[in-house]
Design a protein around this motif. Structure first.
Motif, short mmCIF file in Angstrom:
data_model
loop_
_atom_site.label_atom_id
_atom_site.label_comp_id
_atom_site.label_asym_id
_atom_site.label_seq_id
_atom_site.Cartn_x
_atom_site.Cartn_y
_atom_site.Cartn_z
N LEU A 147 0.87 -1.17 0.00
CA LEU A 147 0.00 0.00 0.00
C LEU A 147 0.91 1.23 0.00
CD1 LEU A 147 -3.07 0.53 0.14
CD2 LEU A 147 -2.82 0.79 2.61
N VAL A 148 0.73 2.11 -0.96
CA VAL A 148 1.61 3.26 -1.14
C VAL A 148 0.95 4.50 -0.54
CG1 VAL A 148 2.83 4.70 -2.82
CG2 VAL A 148 2.55 2.25 -3.24
N VAL A 149 1.66 5.16 0.34
CA VAL A 149 1.16 6.38 0.97
C VAL A 149 1.60 7.58 0.13
CG1 VAL A 149 1.20 7.83 3.02
CG2 VAL A 149 1.20 5.34 3.25
N GLY A 150 0.61 8.28 -0.43
CA GLY A 150 0.90 9.44 -1.27
C GLY A 150 0.71 9.12 -2.73
N ALA A 151 -0.30 9.72 -3.36
CA ALA A 151 -0.59 9.47 -4.78
C ALA A 151 -0.09 10.63 -5.63
CB ALA A 151 -2.09 9.25 -4.97
N PHE A 175 -3.27 3.12 -3.35
CA PHE A 175 -2.69 4.35 -2.81
C PHE A 175 -3.56 4.87 -1.67
CE2 PHE A 175 -0.99 4.59 -7.17
CZ PHE A 175 0.31 5.01 -6.95
N LEU A 176 -2.94 5.59 -0.75
CA LEU A 176 -3.65 6.39 0.23
C LEU A 176 -3.23 7.84 0.05
CD1 LEU A 176 -3.40 4.26 3.52
CD2 LEU A 176 -5.32 4.42 1.94
N PRO A 191 -5.45 1.73 -7.88
CA PRO A 191 -6.48 2.68 -7.42
C PRO A 191 -6.07 3.42 -6.14
CG PRO A 191 -7.07 0.45 -6.77
CD PRO A 191 -5.84 0.34 -7.62
N VAL A 192 -6.61 4.64 -6.00
CA VAL A 192 -6.53 5.38 -4.74
C VAL A 192 -7.70 4.89 -3.88
CG1 VAL A 192 -6.49 7.63 -3.62
CG2 VAL A 192 -5.49 7.35 -5.89
N VAL A 193 -7.40 4.16 -2.82
CA VAL A 193 -8.44 3.44 -2.09
C VAL A 193 -8.89 4.15 -0.82
CG1 VAL A 193 -7.75 1.19 -2.98
CG2 VAL A 193 -6.68 2.07 -0.88
N LEU A 199 -5.62 4.11 7.05
CA LEU A 199 -4.48 3.17 7.00
C LEU A 199 -4.70 1.94 7.87
CD1 LEU A 199 -1.67 2.44 6.04
CD2 LEU A 199 -0.73 3.87 7.84
N ALA A 200 -5.14 2.14 9.12
CA ALA A 200 -5.32 1.00 10.01
C ALA A 200 -6.34 0.01 9.46
CB ALA A 200 -5.74 1.49 11.39
#
Length: 201
Positions: A147-151, A175-176, A191-193, A199-200
């Protein structure tokens, strides 16, 4: 070398194809326009590869082609076609060949060259990406889901690196990002989910 060979073939096809699309391939074509088509092909074969070389089209690794490369291709093809058009009109006015030179043929030749020269280079990139995807699919059973933080630009770069290098054994799944305008959109198919607060979950 292989790209140059393809370019020479595409340049020839573009020159002859522009006449074929503009005119019917009947007796009048062979009587009035065949010499012009052959001159266009000859001038194009001399001018276009040289211009492409000067623009660096034979020094680039096309497996990494991007929008910047697309701009260079468009500029190189347009410059080469412009030079070819000037030479062809000059030769026609000097009556080196004739009796006809439809001006629309030069525009059609530019368009065919743009699609052909650009198409072969981005085909190289697509083949490279397909091979990378196949390798990734073969190792997907042991790949870590990420899971990637920052799109943004950095996040997109990280995702592209994971997608292009199956040896990393990492698969980006989402992405988050806190930007509301990016929610439910995709970057490189990922996708940006949700937002960082998700996150949790």
């Amino acid at each position: 070398r292989f790209v140059l060979v393809f370019d020479l073939a595409l340049i020839s096809l573009s020159a002859l194809g522009s006449y074929a699309l503009r005119l019917e391939m009947g007796p009048d074509f062979f009587r009035y326009y065949l010499s012009g088509a052959l001159w266009l092909m000859g001038v194009s074969l001399l001018v276009k590869p040289l211009v492409f070389y000067l623009f660096g089209l034979y020094r680039r690794l096309w497996v990494y082609a991007s929008i910047n490369e697309l701009k260079v291709i468009a500029l190189a093809v347009t410059t080469a076609s412009g030079i070819v058009s000037i030479i062809m009109i000059g030769l026609f006015m000097l009556k080196i060949f004739g009796p006809g030179l439809p001006r629309s043929v030069l525009a059609i030749d530019w368009l065919l060259s743009l699609f052909g020269i650009g198409g072969i280079r981005f085909t190289i990139r697509l083949l490279a990406e397909s091979r990378a995807a196949a390798e990734k699919a073969g190792s997907s059973g042991r790949a870590q889901r990420v899971l990637v933080v920052g799109a943004g630009d950095a996040g997109a770069l990280v995702v592209r690196e994971m997608q292009k290098n199956p040896q990393l054994n990492k698969t980006p799944v989402g992405f988050l990002d806190d930007d509301p305008s990016k929610q439910r959109h995709q970057i490189h198919g990922v996708p940006v989910v949700g937002q960082l607060s998700d996150l949790a979950r």
